[in-house]
Scaffold this motif. Sequence first.
Motif, mmCIF file in Angstrom:
data_model
loop_
_atom_site.group_PDB
_atom_site.id
_atom_site.type_symbol
_atom_site.label_atom_id
_atom_site.label_comp_id
_atom_site.label_asym_id
_atom_site.label_seq_id
_atom_site.Cartn_x
_atom_site.Cartn_y
_atom_site.Cartn_z
ATOM 1 N N ALA A 21 6.990 6.749 -43.982
ATOM 2 C CA ALA A 21 6.088 7.117 -45.077
ATOM 3 C C ALA A 21 4.790 6.303 -45.013
ATOM 4 N N LEU A 22 4.896 5.010 -44.700
ATOM 5 C CA LEU A 22 3.697 4.174 -44.595
ATOM 6 C C LEU A 22 2.784 4.667 -43.478
ATOM 7 N N PHE A 23 3.371 5.013 -42.345
ATOM 8 C CA PHE A 23 2.565 5.509 -41.232
ATOM 9 C C PHE A 23 1.876 6.815 -41.616
ATOM 10 N N LYS A 24 2.615 7.731 -42.209
ATOM 11 C CA LYS A 24 2.044 9.022 -42.613
ATOM 12 C C LYS A 24 0.884 8.813 -43.587
ATOM 13 N N TRP A 25 1.069 7.906 -44.558
ATOM 14 C CA TRP A 25 0.018 7.663 -45.538
ATOM 15 C C TRP A 25 -1.193 6.996 -44.876
ATOM 16 N N PHE A 26 -0.953 6.153 -43.875
ATOM 17 C CA PHE A 26 -2.062 5.517 -43.152
ATOM 18 C C PHE A 26 -2.886 6.584 -42.426
ATOM 19 N N ILE A 27 -2.223 7.533 -41.786
ATOM 20 C CA ILE A 27 -2.930 8.613 -41.084
ATOM 21 C C ILE A 27 -3.704 9.469 -42.091
ATOM 22 N N ALA A 28 -3.065 9.824 -43.191
ATOM 23 C CA ALA A 28 -3.743 10.621 -44.223
ATOM 24 C C ALA A 28 -4.957 9.860 -44.763
ATOM 25 N N SER A 29 -4.793 8.568 -45.024
ATOM 26 C CA SER A 29 -5.894 7.744 -45.538
ATOM 27 C C SER A 29 -7.028 7.661 -44.528
ATOM 28 N N PHE A 30 -6.656 7.527 -43.259
ATOM 29 C CA PHE A 30 -7.653 7.487 -42.184
ATOM 30 C C PHE A 30 -8.490 8.766 -42.194
ATOM 31 N N LEU A 31 -7.822 9.905 -42.275
ATOM 32 C CA LEU A 31 -8.518 11.196 -42.261
ATOM 33 C C LEU A 31 -9.369 11.386 -43.513
ATOM 34 N N MET A 32 -8.882 10.920 -44.651
ATOM 35 C CA MET A 32 -9.628 11.082 -45.904
ATOM 36 C C MET A 32 -10.745 10.047 -46.049
ATOM 37 N N GLY A 33 -10.697 9.007 -45.248
ATOM 38 C CA GLY A 33 -11.705 7.959 -45.320
ATOM 39 C C GLY A 33 -13.041 8.330 -44.703
ATOM 40 N N LYS A 34 -13.098 9.477 -44.070
ATOM 41 C CA LYS A 34 -14.341 9.953 -43.452
ATOM 42 C C LYS A 34 -15.115 10.819 -44.440
ATOM 43 N N ARG A 35 -16.378 11.063 -44.149
ATOM 44 C CA ARG A 35 -17.197 11.918 -45.025
ATOM 45 C C ARG A 35 -16.861 13.378 -44.745
ATOM 46 N N ILE A 36 -15.756 13.782 -45.291
ATOM 47 C CA ILE A 36 -15.284 15.149 -45.085
ATOM 48 C C ILE A 36 -14.558 15.571 -46.367
ATOM 49 N N GLN A 37 -14.551 16.860 -46.649
ATOM 50 C CA GLN A 37 -13.895 17.336 -47.871
ATOM 51 C C GLN A 37 -12.427 16.932 -47.874
ATOM 52 N N ARG A 38 -11.975 16.471 -49.032
ATOM 53 C CA ARG A 38 -10.592 15.965 -49.112
ATOM 54 C C ARG A 38 -9.559 17.041 -48.765
ATOM 55 N N ASP A 39 -9.834 18.305 -49.113
ATOM 56 C CA ASP A 39 -8.872 19.367 -48.799
ATOM 57 C C ASP A 39 -8.770 19.593 -47.295
ATOM 58 N N ILE A 40 -9.879 19.461 -46.598
ATOM 59 C CA ILE A 40 -9.873 19.597 -45.130
ATOM 60 C C ILE A 40 -9.144 18.416 -44.515
ATOM 61 N N ALA A 41 -9.385 17.211 -45.035
ATOM 62 C CA ALA A 41 -8.688 16.026 -44.538
ATOM 63 C C ALA A 41 -7.177 16.162 -44.769
ATOM 64 N N ALA A 42 -6.788 16.662 -45.934
ATOM 65 C CA ALA A 42 -5.371 16.860 -46.243
ATOM 66 C C ALA A 42 -4.754 17.889 -45.298
ATOM 67 N N GLU A 43 -5.502 18.945 -45.001
ATOM 68 C CA GLU A 43 -5.001 19.959 -44.066
ATOM 69 C C GLU A 43 -4.868 19.380 -42.657
ATOM 70 N N ALA A 44 -5.814 18.550 -42.254
ATOM 71 C CA ALA A 44 -5.726 17.903 -40.937
ATOM 72 C C ALA A 44 -4.465 17.043 -40.867
ATOM 73 N N TYR A 45 -4.170 16.316 -41.948
ATOM 74 C CA TYR A 45 -2.935 15.534 -42.016
ATOM 75 C C TYR A 45 -1.722 16.454 -41.824
ATOM 76 N N ARG A 46 -1.710 17.570 -42.564
ATOM 77 C CA ARG A 46 -0.562 18.503 -42.484
ATOM 78 C C ARG A 46 -0.389 19.056 -41.069
ATOM 79 N N VAL A 47 -1.494 19.416 -40.428
ATOM 80 C CA VAL A 47 -1.416 19.969 -39.070
ATOM 81 C C VAL A 47 -0.881 18.913 -38.104
ATOM 82 N N ILE A 48 -1.459 17.722 -38.133
ATOM 83 C CA ILE A 48 -1.083 16.687 -37.165
ATOM 84 C C ILE A 48 0.331 16.162 -37.413
ATOM 85 N N VAL A 49 0.621 15.790 -38.649
ATOM 86 C CA VAL A 49 1.886 15.109 -38.941
ATOM 87 C C VAL A 49 3.039 16.075 -39.210
#
Length: 143
Positions: A21-49
Amino acid sequence: MSKTISAGDLGIQLKKGDESALFKWFIASFLMGKRIQRDIAAEAYRVIVEKRSRDTARKLSGCSHRELVVMLGEAHYVRYDETTAERLRHLGKKLVNEYAGKIGNIQSASEDRKDFEKRLGEFEGVGPKTIEIFMRDAAAVLY
């Protein structure tokens, strides 16, 4: 207006000692930490993880640059896809090589929360925003 996405929103149940869970949240946080829409970052997390099962540092670091670019593209995370793909690979490799793939080992190696956050910031592409997002939910189970 700016609703934040929590670990729970992504179906990640953070618990003490739950490395997955910590690793998954770190990846999600990494993706959301960029200047990108949060929904797109969340979808990127879903696709990758979730969809592609890159749910450990070892699996993530084993991806080719191209595979990660394709996964990011599938989620429409295209603005920073090339650099993000490279940084995700580096993140996975550094976590495996320096901390045996475990966020908990970063914590064990750290003197305190400040040192832990400093160590997170040593991962390429992890800045103050990513650390803030990650710690918002993870601090409760880490400290």
